[in-house]
Design a protein around this motif. Sequence first.
Motif, PDB file in Angstrom:
ATOM      1  N   GLY A  30      -1.558   3.018 -18.922  1.00  0.00           N
ATOM      2  CA  GLY A  30      -0.878   3.692 -18.229  1.00  0.00           C
ATOM      3  C   GLY A  30      -0.686   3.150 -16.805  1.00  0.00           C
ATOM      4  O   GLY A  30      -1.846   1.743 -16.247  1.00  0.00           O
ATOM      5  N   LEU A  31      -0.022   3.905 -16.316  1.00  0.00           N
ATOM      6  CA  LEU A  31       0.178   3.982 -15.089  1.00  0.00           C
ATOM      7  C   LEU A  31      -0.685   4.645 -13.897  1.00  0.00           C
ATOM      8  O   LEU A  31       0.456   6.092 -14.169  1.00  0.00           O
ATOM      9  CB  LEU A  31       2.132   3.608 -14.456  1.00  0.00           C
ATOM     10  N   GLY A  32      -0.972   4.854 -13.001  1.00  0.00           N
ATOM     11  CA  GLY A  32      -1.338   6.118 -12.071  1.00  0.00           C
ATOM     12  C   GLY A  32      -0.879   5.427 -10.605  1.00  0.00           C
ATOM     13  O   GLY A  32      -1.248   4.336 -10.326  1.00  0.00           O
ATOM     14  N   GLY A  33      -1.612   6.685  -9.814  1.00  0.00           N
ATOM     15  CA  GLY A  33      -1.293   6.501  -8.674  1.00  0.00           C
ATOM     16  C   GLY A  33      -0.999   7.841  -7.739  1.00  0.00           C
ATOM     17  O   GLY A  33      -0.673   8.496  -7.964  1.00  0.00           O
ATOM     18  N   PRO A  34      -0.754   7.750  -6.366  1.00  0.00           N
ATOM     19  CA  PRO A  34      -0.360   8.595  -5.548  1.00  0.00           C
ATOM     20  C   PRO A  34       0.691   9.143  -5.801  1.00  0.00           C
ATOM     21  O   PRO A  34       1.467   8.390  -6.079  1.00  0.00           O
ATOM     22  CB  PRO A  34      -1.386   8.690  -4.072  1.00  0.00           C
ATOM     23  N   VAL A  35       0.743  10.990  -5.132  1.00  0.00           N
ATOM     24  CA  VAL A  35       2.260  11.409  -5.275  1.00  0.00           C
ATOM     25  C   VAL A  35       3.226   9.973  -4.690  1.00  0.00           C
ATOM     26  O   VAL A  35       2.763   9.638  -2.952  1.00  0.00           O
ATOM     27  CB  VAL A  35       2.447  12.022  -4.932  1.00  0.00           C
ATOM     28  N   GLY A  36       4.331   9.676  -4.593  1.00  0.00           N
ATOM     29  CA  GLY A  36       5.511   9.039  -3.678  1.00  0.00           C
ATOM     30  C   GLY A  36       4.714   7.570  -3.583  1.00  0.00           C
ATOM     31  O   GLY A  36       5.825   6.451  -3.364  1.00  0.00           O
ATOM     32  N   SER A  37       3.656   6.834  -4.499  1.00  0.00           N
ATOM     33  CA  SER A  37       3.134   5.741  -4.509  1.00  0.00           C
ATOM     34  C   SER A  37       4.397   4.325  -5.296  1.00  0.00           C
ATOM     35  O   SER A  37       4.219   3.112  -4.654  1.00  0.00           O
ATOM     36  CB  SER A  37       1.832   5.007  -5.226  1.00  0.00           C
ATOM     37  N   GLY A  38       5.497   5.044  -5.814  1.00  0.00           N
ATOM     38  CA  GLY A  38       6.355   4.059  -6.394  1.00  0.00           C
ATOM     39  C   GLY A  38       5.977   4.196  -7.812  1.00  0.00           C
ATOM     40  O   GLY A  38       6.340   3.106  -8.494  1.00  0.00           O
ATOM     41  N   LYS A  39       5.055   4.879  -8.374  1.00  0.00           N
ATOM     42  CA  LYS A  39       4.863   4.972 -10.123  1.00  0.00           C
ATOM     43  C   LYS A  39       6.207   5.054 -10.943  1.00  0.00           C
ATOM     44  O   LYS A  39       6.159   3.478 -11.404  1.00  0.00           O
ATOM     45  CB  LYS A  39       4.141   5.961 -10.308  1.00  0.00           C
ATOM     46  N   THR A  40       6.727   5.590 -10.469  1.00  0.00           N
ATOM     47  CA  THR A  40       8.398   5.246 -11.754  1.00  0.00           C
ATOM     48  C   THR A  40       9.010   4.566 -11.522  1.00  0.00           C
ATOM     49  O   THR A  40       9.674   4.089 -12.299  1.00  0.00           O
ATOM     50  CB  THR A  40       8.729   6.934 -11.631  1.00  0.00           C
ATOM     51  N   ILE A 142      -2.556   0.419 -15.124  1.00  0.00           N
ATOM     52  CA  ILE A 142      -2.666  -0.025 -13.696  1.00  0.00           C
ATOM     53  C   ILE A 142      -2.421   1.033 -12.856  1.00  0.00           C
ATOM     54  O   ILE A 142      -2.205   2.021 -13.073  1.00  0.00           O
ATOM     55  CB  ILE A 142      -0.789  -0.491 -13.757  1.00  0.00           C
ATOM     56  N   PHE A 143      -3.067   0.841 -11.571  1.00  0.00           N
ATOM     57  CA  PHE A 143      -3.281   1.615 -10.632  1.00  0.00           C
ATOM     58  C   PHE A 143      -2.237   0.905  -9.208  1.00  0.00           C
ATOM     59  O   PHE A 143      -1.973   0.131  -8.775  1.00  0.00           O
ATOM     60  CB  PHE A 143      -4.522   1.904  -9.708  1.00  0.00           C
ATOM     61  N   VAL A 144      -1.233   2.253  -8.654  1.00  0.00           N
ATOM     62  CA  VAL A 144      -0.419   1.783  -7.674  1.00  0.00           C
ATOM     63  C   VAL A 144      -0.566   2.682  -6.438  1.00  0.00           C
ATOM     64  O   VAL A 144      -0.225   3.617  -6.748  1.00  0.00           O
ATOM     65  CB  VAL A 144       1.184   2.272  -8.241  1.00  0.00           C
ATOM     66  N   ILE A 145      -0.801   1.741  -5.393  1.00  0.00           N
ATOM     67  CA  ILE A 145      -0.627   2.557  -4.232  1.00  0.00           C
ATOM     68  C   ILE A 145       0.304   1.565  -3.554  1.00  0.00           C
ATOM     69  O   ILE A 145       0.812   0.789  -3.812  1.00  0.00           O
ATOM     70  CB  ILE A 145      -2.569   1.947  -3.515  1.00  0.00           C
ATOM     71  N   ASP A 146       0.650   2.185  -1.747  1.00  0.00           N
ATOM     72  CA  ASP A 146       1.701   2.000  -1.414  1.00  0.00           C
ATOM     73  C   ASP A 146       1.014   1.847   0.312  1.00  0.00           C
ATOM     74  O   ASP A 146       0.388   2.633   0.380  1.00  0.00           O
ATOM     75  CB  ASP A 146       3.015   2.787  -1.453  1.00  0.00           C
ATOM     76  N   VAL A 147       1.701   0.820   0.432  1.00  0.00           N
ATOM     77  CA  VAL A 147       1.449   0.793   2.192  1.00  0.00           C
ATOM     78  C   VAL A 147       1.607   1.561   3.285  1.00  0.00           C
ATOM     79  O   VAL A 147       0.694   2.139   3.987  1.00  0.00           O
ATOM     80  CB  VAL A 147       1.609  -0.422   2.650  1.00  0.00           C
ATOM     81  N   ALA A 148       2.368   2.638   2.825  1.00  0.00           N
ATOM     82  CA  ALA A 148       2.244   3.639   3.581  1.00  0.00           C
ATOM     83  C   ALA A 148       1.495   4.822   3.848  1.00  0.00           C
ATOM     84  O   ALA A 148       1.304   6.038   4.415  1.00  0.00           O
ATOM     85  CB  ALA A 148       4.315   4.084   3.626  1.00  0.00           C
ATOM     86  N   GLY A 149       1.262   4.654   2.461  1.00  0.00           N
ATOM     87  CA  GLY A 149      -0.747   5.792   2.577  1.00  0.00           C
ATOM     88  C   GLY A 149      -1.312   5.388   3.244  1.00  0.00           C
ATOM     89  O   GLY A 149      -2.368   6.312   3.378  1.00  0.00           O
ATOM     90  N   GLY A 150      -1.191   4.458   3.800  1.00  0.00           N
ATOM     91  CA  GLY A 150      -1.873   3.464   5.027  1.00  0.00           C
ATOM     92  C   GLY A 150      -2.720   2.199   4.555  1.00  0.00           C
ATOM     93  O   GLY A 150      -3.150   2.209   3.534  1.00  0.00           O
ATOM     94  N   ASP A 151      -3.328   1.551   5.341  1.00  0.00           N
ATOM     95  CA  ASP A 151      -4.136  -0.263   4.874  1.00  0.00           C
ATOM     96  C   ASP A 151      -5.144   0.165   4.878  1.00  0.00           C
ATOM     97  O   ASP A 151      -6.698  -0.804   4.919  1.00  0.00           O
ATOM     98  CB  ASP A 151      -3.361  -0.656   5.839  1.00  0.00           C
ATOM     99  N   ASP A 152      -5.546   1.806   5.314  1.00  0.00           N
ATOM    100  CA  ASP A 152      -7.760   1.880   4.473  1.00  0.00           C
ATOM    101  C   ASP A 152      -7.585   2.063   3.256  1.00  0.00           C
ATOM    102  O   ASP A 152      -8.724   2.902   2.821  1.00  0.00           O
ATOM    103  CB  ASP A 152      -8.012   2.872   5.797  1.00  0.00           C
ATOM    104  N   ILE A 153      -6.569   2.494   2.546  1.00  0.00           N
ATOM    105  CA  ILE A 153      -6.529   3.355   0.764  1.00  0.00           C
ATOM    106  C   ILE A 153      -7.751   2.256   0.388  1.00  0.00           C
ATOM    107  O   ILE A 153      -8.346   2.323  -0.432  1.00  0.00           O
ATOM    108  CB  ILE A 153      -5.591   3.230   0.556  1.00  0.00           C
TER     109      ILE A 153
END
Length: 225
Positions: A30-40, A142-153
């Motif tokens: 499974g791949l999860g993560g916030p909207v826009g993090s780059g999962k797709t 797999i959990f996907v985050i991205d740097v544009a979401g903030g480096d405090d994630i």
Amino acid sequence: MHLDHSHDGPAAVSADARRPDGSRRALRIGLGGPVGSGKTATVAALCRALRAELSLAVVTNDIYTREDAEFLLREAVLPPERITAVETGACPHTAIRDDISANLEAVEDLEDEVGPLDLILVESGGDNLTATFSKGLVDAQIFVIDVAGGDDIPRKGGPGVTTADLLVVNKTDLAPYVGSDLARMAADAKAQRAELPVVFQSLRSEPGVTDVAGWVRDRLAAWTA
């Protein structure tokens, strides 16, 4: 990139690891993560990296559309019959964690129609940091985050960040433009996850999805051993 394969361990063998005919079913990741993090985009890159060596398929989840599946179809990452979409009609968390019946039906139909399969990637819709997959649906997450979401994630934690089998920090190429400190993110991820692996990734530059694809290969090797 922080990825230590010595701590990955074997993929847990589910009670339903075999199909009714006795054959081993596909490994489900499974791949999860916030909207826009780059999962797709990560799913697409994994398909391109693995399709020559593995028999794989994809299930996407969206609330009322097939947008993610349509993106994968436009990109021609797999033949159309190997990509299917679940319209959850509600919060995507429900379809991957609580009432997983629609996703289970989708993965089972794929195995019946285009199998045998080695691997099925199940992409969740846009999640928050609490999102986790039911162990009845996937064998690893797999959990996907991205740097544009903030480096405090990574420091904020949440089950997606702290318990996923692999954490992917995506879009590292954007760090200079959004003011994200990658070293800080790495340290915070280490504090939250201990020995669980973390990959820092940019799909716009080398090595791209190579490290995540290597992790998937390791999980599959453990699953089939």
